[in-house]
Structures are given as C-alpha cells and as structure tokens.
Design an enzyme around this catalytic site. Structure first.
Site, mmCIF file in Angstrom:
data_model
loop_
_atom_site.group_PDB
_atom_site.id
_atom_site.type_symbol
_atom_site.label_atom_id
_atom_site.label_comp_id
_atom_site.label_asym_id
_atom_site.label_seq_id
_atom_site.Cartn_x
_atom_site.Cartn_y
_atom_site.Cartn_z
ATOM 1 C CE LYS A 95 -4.023 -2.172 2.146
ATOM 2 N NZ LYS A 95 -3.453 -3.503 2.472
ATOM 3 N NE ARG A 96 6.314 0.828 1.046
ATOM 4 C CZ ARG A 96 6.127 0.085 2.137
ATOM 5 N NH1 ARG A 96 4.961 0.094 2.741
ATOM 6 N NH2 ARG A 96 7.110 -0.653 2.633
#
Length: 275
Positions: A95-96
């Site tokens: 989830k960057r």
C-alpha cells in the site's frame, strides 16, 4: 509476457484464489510459532508450501514482517524467494503511495527483477494523486509486472472518503478506476497490468462502480472472515468479474498448519465454481 497475460494464465491453470500470508500474532501463537522474525518466516514458508500446486497467487501483508525490523524484512525476502521458486504469482501488500520521486524508490525496491524484495505486483495508495503513480505503472509494465490501486476497500471506514463525489458527479473510487482503466488502454493488453482493489463487501452502486465495463484486474478482499461469500463473487462484481482475484487470509490461515492445505484445496475449488 505482460502481467495481465500472466494473470490470465494463472486463472486458466489453477483459478482465481489468492492466499494471504498474514502472520498475525494470534495466528503465530495458534500455529505454535514464536512471535518474532523466525516465526513469521516459518509461517510464510508453510503457507507457500501449502499453496503451491493448488492455487496460483499469494499476497504477503508486509506489515506483519516489518514489525520485526531488519530481521523481519530478511524473513520476508526468504518467503518471497520461496514463492517465486514455487511458481507462484506474488502480490506484495505494501500500500505505498507517494510523490513521484519517492515512488521511484519504492518501484525499484519491489518491482526490479532480481531485487531482494521482488514481487510480481504491489498494492498502491492513490490518495496523493493517481498521476504520481503513472511512472510506477510504467515501471511495472516494462518489467512484466503489475500493481493494484486502492479504489473501494472492504474496511467500513473507507466508504466515507471513497464515496465522496467530485463536481463531475463521480465518486473518488470511480475516478481512481477510470484513471487506471484509461492508462491500461494505452498498453493494448486484453487485461491490463494495472488493477484496482475493490472489497467484496462494497456495494458497487453506492461506490459509483455499478456500471463499470472496463477489463482490468480486480483484487477482491473481504471474502471469508470479513463476511462475503465466495459463491456470490460473480453477482457482487458483475461486469468486473472477468478480472476478479478472490483474496482470503484469516479464513484459510485459521485452519492451522495441519489443515491449511486442505482449506486451500476446498476454497480453490469453490472459487473455480463461482467464477
């Protein structure tokens, strides 16, 4: 081979089930493993072994490894390497989401062939702007890899933000999906390399996604422990069903080290029947 083509090959060979590797502390204890880096390493390797040949996709949740610092990342590297060696397609649940220059660093870490943290695709957070992810999309595509952008997630708190409507009437979730679909069209692939995350507990109509016809990968959490039923997958996703990946974690992992393979076999068959 493009990520979309690789994904379609997995669908044809072993189906749509994605097994989450989420070594919660309670699961480590239930599996008789220490709550440390060695425990998450052994947990991940056992899940990989149970999945290989039965399902085609695994999704390690990086947070459970990261909590143990450098030793945890070393454990994750071993799990990722084992999954790749087993022929599994690996989605790194990281989830960057950052501005372009920072995203270049993340892309190099996770999407470079031969990198210690190499995965086949990673999850991305678009809330600093989808445009800032375009270079990461291109890096993924050029390496035969993919990405999944959060659009409408299965956590209830997400709806307040993701269902917010812009002046043109689209929800934020729909804006994200439309941007991804537009980017994919430029690749010419049947199923583009960039997908979205849409939770199985989401009401697609309320999220502004009920009339979508785009062909793109859809990572679908929310089945099993979170309440959605595998048999309803086609009904839930409608026109998006062709790219759906059914992601389950705790509902499978709770079977324990002795029951995990059987649980995956059963669920993989259910998913094939549903989709």
């Amino acid at each position: 081979m493009s990520f979309g083509d690789r994904l379609l090959g997995v669908f044809d060979d072993v189906g749509r089930l994605c097994v989450g590797i989420d070594p919660h502390e309670s699961l480590l204890t239930a599996w008789g493993l220490p709550v440390d880096a060695s425990g998450v390493r052994d947990f991940g390797l056992r899940v990989v072994e149970a999945t290989a040949g039965v399902a085609g996709i695994v999704k390690p949740q990086v947070a459970f490894f990261e909590r143990f610092g450098s030793a945890g990342f070393a454990a994750l590297e071993d799990v990722l390497a084992a999954a790749r060696s087993a022929g599994l397609l690996v989605i790194g649940d990281v989830k960057r989401g950052e501005i372009g220059s920072s995203m270049a660093g993340y892309a190099a870490a996770w999407l470079t062939v031969g990198a210690p943290l190499e995965v086949d695709a990673l999850t991305l957070n678009p809330y600093l702007g989808v445009d800032d992810l375009h270079d990461t999309f291109a890096a993924a595509s050029s390496a035969g890899k993919g990405a999944f952008v959060l659009a409408a997630t299965s956590n209830p708190a997400g709806a307040r933000v993701q269902s917010t409507r812009s002046p043109d009437g689209r929800t934020l979730a729909r804006t994200v999906l439309d941007d991804v679909a537009s980017w994919n069209r430029g690749t010419g692939d049947a199923l583009g390399p960039i997908g979205v995350v849409i939770g199985a507990t989401v009401d697609l109509a309320s999220a502004g996604l009920g009339d979508v016809t785009a062909a793109l990968p859809v990572l679908a959490p929310g089945f099993g422990h979170q309440g959605a039923h595998t048999g309803e997958a086609r009904q839930i996703y409608g026109n998006l069903s062709g790219g759906v990946i059914v992601s389950e974690s705790r509902s499978l992992l709770l079977a324990g080290p002795d029951g995990i393979e059987h649980a995956i076999v059963e669920r993989a068959a259910e998913v094939r029947g549903a989709l």
